[in-house]
Design an enzyme around this catalytic site. Sequence first.
Site, PDB file in Angstrom:
ATOM      1  N   LYS A  36       5.445  -7.637 -14.188  1.00 49.07           N
ATOM      2  CA  LYS A  36       6.331  -6.812 -13.380  1.00 49.07           C
ATOM      3  C   LYS A  36       7.655  -7.521 -13.128  1.00 49.07           C
ATOM      4  CE  LYS A  36       6.308  -4.340  -8.921  1.00 49.07           C
ATOM      5  NZ  LYS A  36       5.504  -4.076  -7.705  1.00 49.07           N
ATOM      6  N   SER A  81       4.758   0.423  -6.571  1.00 46.92           N
ATOM      7  CA  SER A  81       5.943   0.118  -7.344  1.00 46.92           C
ATOM      8  C   SER A  81       5.650  -0.550  -8.687  1.00 46.92           C
ATOM      9  CB  SER A  81       6.857  -0.799  -6.524  1.00 46.92           C
ATOM     10  OG  SER A  81       6.198  -2.031  -6.216  1.00 46.92           O
ATOM     11  N   SER A 130       1.019  -1.359  -4.026  1.00 46.74           N
ATOM     12  CA  SER A 130       1.778  -1.243  -5.273  1.00 46.74           C
ATOM     13  C   SER A 130       1.037  -1.661  -6.524  1.00 46.74           C
ATOM     14  CB  SER A 130       3.093  -2.032  -5.158  1.00 46.74           C
ATOM     15  OG  SER A 130       3.980  -1.363  -4.300  1.00 46.74           O
TER      16      SER A 130
END
Length: 469
Positions: free
Chosen positions: A81, A156, A180
Amino acid sequence: MTQDLTQVTAAGLAKLYRKGKASPVETIKAVLARAETVGPRINALCRIDAAKSLAAARASEKRWKKGKPLSPLDGVPVSIKELVRVKGWPASMGSKLTDKAPADADAPAVARLREAGAIVFAQSTSSEYGHKGVTDSPLHGITRNPWNTDHTPGGSSGGAGAAVAAGLGPIAIGTDGGGSVRIPGSFNGLVGLKATFGRVPAWPPSMTGDLSNTGPMARTALDCALMMNVITRPDARDAHGLPADDTDYRKKLDGRLKKLKVGFVLRFGEHPLDIEVAAIVTKAARQFEALGCKVEEAAAPFPYPEAGRAFVIHWLTALQRLLQLYPEERHHEFDPNLLAGAKAGLRYSLQDVVNAQVTRRELAIAWNLLFAKYDLLLTPTVAVKPFAAGKNLPDGPDGKPNMQWSPYTPQFNLTRHPAATVPCGLSSEGLPVGLQIVSGHYRDATVLRAAACYAEAHPLKFPVLPETK
């Protein structure tokens, strides 16, 4: 090799490598080719390092041929990420405002994965600074769900979730400050784990402080366990890191769930809950009885409005720091949703923050007392089904934006308990629904074992997006 290597799990790849039926070079070439053809349809990866990935794959291939792999993850492609540092890559944070300077060191999870021989091949998309539970940003645009590209993959860590579900690497590293890892895990049909806070070392410290966790995302609990065996090794850069333990998460998956006492909480309070999600998750909870558990309906031990307010205060007062980090004349470059949240954070008083900290302690104690009674807690992961891509919020039953669509995940960021999501069925639209599994502090292996036992009894078949040039 006739098998599609992009659809093979990390554990499956290790088995093929060991038997000489596939190689890391073949795998990374297949993943890179798929990223080129399928990647643009979902916009899950914002950076791909093909040259270094191929070099790492060739080195891994030599180790496997010698019978000396560094770990079962040797030669397995992994995406990271964009909120997590990778040496030589910009820590972009999904923002136009960051300086995009190459990171000078790997974050702990990335360093440990490299040491294990995993191929760090790509950076996955996030919402800006990971501030919301969907994945779009001013920097990279909208990320889409491979189960149905009209829908959001959640966030996210939506890029990580979409990548794994689409066959762009079997494992990924996400972060979880309020759900997330678990929200995109649910929306993409994955297993995702937010471990006990401090179990997975993180650096640099998150802007949201001790709400945030680094965690594994994969198609199976086994792959998450293989990742946990690697990424839980201590790192001195983590100010809150737990002492080393000798847990072998892979071995802990073995065995049944007999005699475990399970509490099932369908609602945390007066928040909307999609009727189809409720039905699918309730059925899944009852299926734990067939796995040898005693399942009881339970009540959330703490008032939902107070817990929700405490999380919002922690979250928004952390976001307001962005207004000091960047000059006011550039604030218009933020995602409007992030800017609004940061400005809202300015409105809370010192007393509000202190009260939220008190509530957080009381909340943790309340859940501790519940976990003294139950070995496991089951809840929906998310209160809604995956909704339209590009929207910050789904519509509520009244047709207005639903602000309470994810009530289940943030509480365990506040309390620091381990929590995972596991797919438990498909909606009538063919979209995944997730079951959240939670347990007491430091019982991360129990959570993963429960996820593995359930998933083994109820496997999920992933869609394969057709490739287009």
